[in-house]
Design a protein around this motif. Sequence first.
Motif, short mmCIF file in Angstrom:
data_model
loop_
_atom_site.label_atom_id
_atom_site.label_comp_id
_atom_site.label_asym_id
_atom_site.label_seq_id
_atom_site.Cartn_x
_atom_site.Cartn_y
_atom_site.Cartn_z
N HIS A 23 27.09 46.78 46.91
CA HIS A 23 26.23 45.92 46.00
C HIS A 23 26.32 46.21 44.55
CE1 HIS A 23 23.52 44.51 49.32
NE2 HIS A 23 24.63 43.77 49.41
N ARG A 24 27.17 47.31 44.37
CA ARG A 24 27.09 47.74 42.82
C ARG A 24 28.06 47.34 41.83
NH1 ARG A 24 27.56 54.32 43.06
NH2 ARG A 24 29.63 53.86 44.06
N VAL A 25 29.14 46.68 42.40
CA VAL A 25 30.14 46.06 41.70
C VAL A 25 29.88 44.64 41.31
CG1 VAL A 25 32.75 45.50 41.47
CG2 VAL A 25 31.95 47.59 42.56
N PRO A 26 29.71 44.28 40.00
CA PRO A 26 29.35 42.89 39.75
C PRO A 26 30.66 42.03 39.89
CG PRO A 26 29.71 44.10 37.74
CD PRO A 26 29.68 44.98 39.06
N HIS A 27 30.46 40.82 40.46
CA HIS A 27 31.49 39.76 40.91
C HIS A 27 31.29 38.68 40.32
CE1 HIS A 27 28.63 37.87 43.53
NE2 HIS A 27 28.30 39.14 44.05
N ILE A 149 45.22 41.35 39.85
CA ILE A 149 44.36 42.38 40.69
C ILE A 149 43.41 41.73 41.42
CG2 ILE A 149 42.78 44.37 40.52
CD1 ILE A 149 44.84 45.51 38.50
N ALA A 150 43.03 41.87 42.52
CA ALA A 150 42.12 41.40 43.54
C ALA A 150 42.23 40.02 43.95
CB ALA A 150 40.70 41.59 42.65
N ALA A 280 33.36 48.44 47.86
CA ALA A 280 32.62 47.59 46.91
C ALA A 280 33.55 46.76 46.19
CB ALA A 280 31.93 48.75 45.93
N LEU A 281 34.87 46.63 46.14
CA LEU A 281 35.55 46.04 45.09
C LEU A 281 35.89 44.85 45.79
CD1 LEU A 281 38.32 48.68 44.04
CD2 LEU A 281 36.18 48.01 42.70
N PRO A 282 35.48 43.72 45.13
CA PRO A 282 35.43 42.34 45.78
C PRO A 282 37.03 41.84 45.79
CG PRO A 282 34.64 42.13 43.53
CD PRO A 282 34.62 43.63 43.85
N THR A 300 40.40 49.54 38.51
CA THR A 300 41.89 49.30 38.95
C THR A 300 42.61 49.58 37.78
OG1 THR A 300 41.28 46.78 38.41
CG2 THR A 300 40.95 47.65 40.59
N GLU A 301 42.60 50.49 37.02
CA GLU A 301 43.57 50.54 35.94
C GLU A 301 45.00 51.28 36.07
OE1 GLU A 301 41.27 55.00 35.03
OE2 GLU A 301 41.06 53.29 33.70
N PHE A 302 45.04 51.61 37.45
CA PHE A 302 46.36 52.11 37.57
C PHE A 302 47.34 51.22 38.04
CE2 PHE A 302 49.22 55.50 38.67
CZ PHE A 302 50.00 55.25 39.71
#
Length: 302
Positions: A23-27, A149-150, A280-282, A300-302
């Motif tokens: 629940h920590r990552v805003p989506h 990404i994602a 936690a990454l949606p 996800t900067e890499f």
Amino acid sequence: MGAGGRTSNIPPKTQRPETNVLHRVPHSKPPFTLGEIKKAIPPQCFNRSVIRSFSYVVYDLLISSLLYYVATTYIHLLPSPLSFLAWPLYWICQGCVLTGVWMLGHECGHPAFSDYQWQDDTVGFILHSALLVPYFSWKHSHRRHHSNIASMDFDEVHVPRPKSEIRWRTSKYLNNPPGRIFILLFTLTLGWPLYLMMNIKGRKYDRFACHYDPYSPIYSNSERAQIFLSDAGNLAVGLVLYKLAAAKGLTWVLSIYGVPLLIVNGFVVVITFLHHTHPALPRYDSSEWDWFRGPSRPSTEF
């Protein structure tokens, strides 16, 4: 206070921080624009210094050369017990240094090495080819990865499979400590080469996708000539390794180059894995994905 009234000296309970990582990552879509983000970044962060960039290249190559000199000059002079310890130490140190070289080639592909595209591509092509990485092939697929990404439909790498596509038997037999150790070792040693050769953990295409195939569905017609060039660079390095193996022996090549390269490949897998697979990454399908929900995420900067 009235009769019987008392003031409480007990401090109110402090709220515990959220511990559920899911629940920590805003989506939701951020309430700002790309222009506002760029204005908030100090201008000096966009400046590229070719002198500073080349200083990192020289620094890493000097350390790598020094390690090579020490390994080829002194390790064979050590008695057996010490040499058995010296070789793993060399492999680890050389693998770490060459991972830095790999990252410099990665920065050339973005491009972040200099203000000149030809300079970035020349340096990146040489550095990555030396590590058996098809520079232009990976550069183009990696650029599309950063643009998607994602996205469950268009991301190029680390695309998770839906539960409906996971085989029950595979999950049953590998979802245990021995199975996880096997998957971990398999991923660290063969994950990167198999991604390049067979697009494992990559985006689904309507036919076989391979980073070494100029006519792979990963690439457009305008990019195919550079894929041929990437293949030529890898073939040239492979020929040099073949000549060295014929002259000095396969064991020598594996000890000096092969094992450190294996460690580099493992580091590449670990770094990308940590950037892209946290629960936690949606992830989004085409109906929900947008640029701010995907590539703009700092994790996800890499």
